[in-house]
Scaffold this motif. Structure first.
Motif, short mmCIF file in Angstrom:
data_model
loop_
_atom_site.label_atom_id
_atom_site.label_comp_id
_atom_site.label_asym_id
_atom_site.label_seq_id
_atom_site.Cartn_x
_atom_site.Cartn_y
_atom_site.Cartn_z
N MET A 1 0.82 -1.21 0.00
CA MET A 1 0.00 0.00 0.00
C MET A 1 0.86 1.27 0.00
SD MET A 1 -3.13 0.96 -0.15
CE MET A 1 -4.21 2.32 0.18
N GLY A 2 1.93 1.22 0.79
CA GLY A 2 2.82 2.37 0.87
C GLY A 2 3.48 2.68 -0.46
N PHE A 3 3.88 1.61 -1.18
CA PHE A 3 4.54 1.81 -2.47
C PHE A 3 3.54 2.37 -3.49
CE2 PHE A 3 6.77 -0.22 -6.30
CZ PHE A 3 7.63 0.88 -6.42
N VAL A 8 1.69 6.95 -6.79
CA VAL A 8 0.67 7.93 -7.18
C VAL A 8 1.17 9.35 -6.94
CG1 VAL A 8 -1.63 8.82 -6.65
CG2 VAL A 8 -1.26 6.35 -6.84
N ALA A 9 1.76 9.58 -5.77
CA ALA A 9 2.25 10.92 -5.43
C ALA A 9 3.35 11.36 -6.39
CB ALA A 9 2.77 10.93 -4.00
N ALA A 10 4.28 10.44 -6.69
CA ALA A 10 5.38 10.77 -7.60
C ALA A 10 4.85 11.07 -9.00
CB ALA A 10 6.39 9.63 -7.64
N ALA A 210 7.03 10.38 -15.49
CA ALA A 210 5.77 9.93 -14.88
C ALA A 210 5.35 8.58 -15.46
CB ALA A 210 4.68 10.97 -15.10
N LEU A 211 5.50 8.43 -16.77
CA LEU A 211 5.15 7.16 -17.42
C LEU A 211 6.05 6.03 -16.92
CD1 LEU A 211 3.49 5.65 -19.53
CD2 LEU A 211 5.19 6.34 -21.25
N VAL A 212 7.35 6.33 -16.77
CA VAL A 212 8.29 5.32 -16.28
C VAL A 212 7.91 4.87 -14.87
CG1 VAL A 212 10.68 4.97 -15.51
CG2 VAL A 212 10.21 6.06 -17.72
N VAL A 213 7.52 5.82 -14.03
CA VAL A 213 7.12 5.48 -12.65
C VAL A 213 5.90 4.57 -12.66
CG1 VAL A 213 6.13 6.45 -10.53
CG2 VAL A 213 8.14 7.52 -11.57
N VAL A 214 4.90 4.92 -13.47
CA VAL A 214 3.67 4.12 -13.52
C VAL A 214 3.94 2.73 -14.09
CG1 VAL A 214 1.39 3.94 -14.58
CG2 VAL A 214 2.18 6.14 -13.68
#
Length: 226
Positions: A1-3, A8-10, A210-214
């Motif tokens: 959940m934390g990750f 989402v925040a990033a 952002a795409l890389v993070v998702v």
């Protein structure tokens, strides 16, 4: 959940940064378009000029031996100065930026500047001097040409014995008595420091991150869900 929350925040932060860069790019594009229109509407006196970005074509003459050299200016990796000189037109004095000149090898020497006595007119863009943060004593040198850290007409005028306009003219052409005088300096002024294309490129980078993070989160989620 934390990750998930971190992802989402990033992603939201990166998208917001991208949108901000897009907004800045649009603002710069609108500014450049406005300045381009104003610069084409050339006027022949400072009174008739419609503020920043106005095109001017002024008749008059330069003050002899009162040039100013703005310190710490680089061009294509070389150290030099932005050269300014007072120009009188219609009873008013205004500083004209003539461009960039290379600095001599020794800091103790100043560039050799050509005489401007044959110049009868200048053409260029009206602008306000750029604000610069100065450490130490600021404009403390004497003599002419004078090396300065900032262009401040309100301070330079009394030193020159002249009443200077708060504006400067970024010169792109001169008119001379024999039509042979060419600008000895290199024009380096730009209406904006960072162009819209660069803002859009930064925006693409933020959106890409952002795409890389998702995508990274999606790969991690699939592996841990097995």
């Amino acid at each position: 959940m934390g990750f998930l929350l971190f992802t989402v925040a990033a992603a939201v932060l990166l998208v917001k940064l991208g949108l901000w860069q897009m907004s800045r790019g649009a603002e710069k594009a609108a500014l450049l378009e406005s300045l381009a229109v104003k610069s084409q509407q050339t006027v022949t006196s400072l009174e008739a000029a419609d503020g920043k970005g106005a095109g001017v074509s002024l008749s008059g003459s330069f003050a002899k031996d009162r040039s100013v050299l703005l310190d710490n200016q680089t061009h294509e990796g070389r150290v030099g100065y932005r050269w300014f000189a007072p120009f009188q037109s219609g009873g008013q004095w205004v500083l004209a930026e003539l461009g960039w000149v290379a600095a001599p090898a020794s800091r103790e020497s100043l560039p050799e500047l050509p005489t401007l006595s044959s110049v009868q007119g200048i053409r260029g863009i009206l602008d306000k001097p750029s604000k610069r943060i100065v450490l130490g004593g600021g404009n403390t040198e004497t003599g002419w040409p004078r090396r300065v850290q900032t262009i401040e007409p309100s301070l330079l005028g009394p030193a020159m014995g002249l009443t200077l306009s708060p504006w400067v003219v970024r010169v792109n052409a001169v008119d001379s008595t024999d039509n042979t005088f060419s600008l000895p300096a290199i024009p380096v002024w730009e209406p904006v420091v960072m162009k819209p294309e660069k803002h859009y490129a930064y925006a693409a980078q933020w959106f890409g991150l952002a795409l890389v993070v998702v995508v990274g989160f999606g790969i991690w989620w699939r592996r841990t869900s097995r």
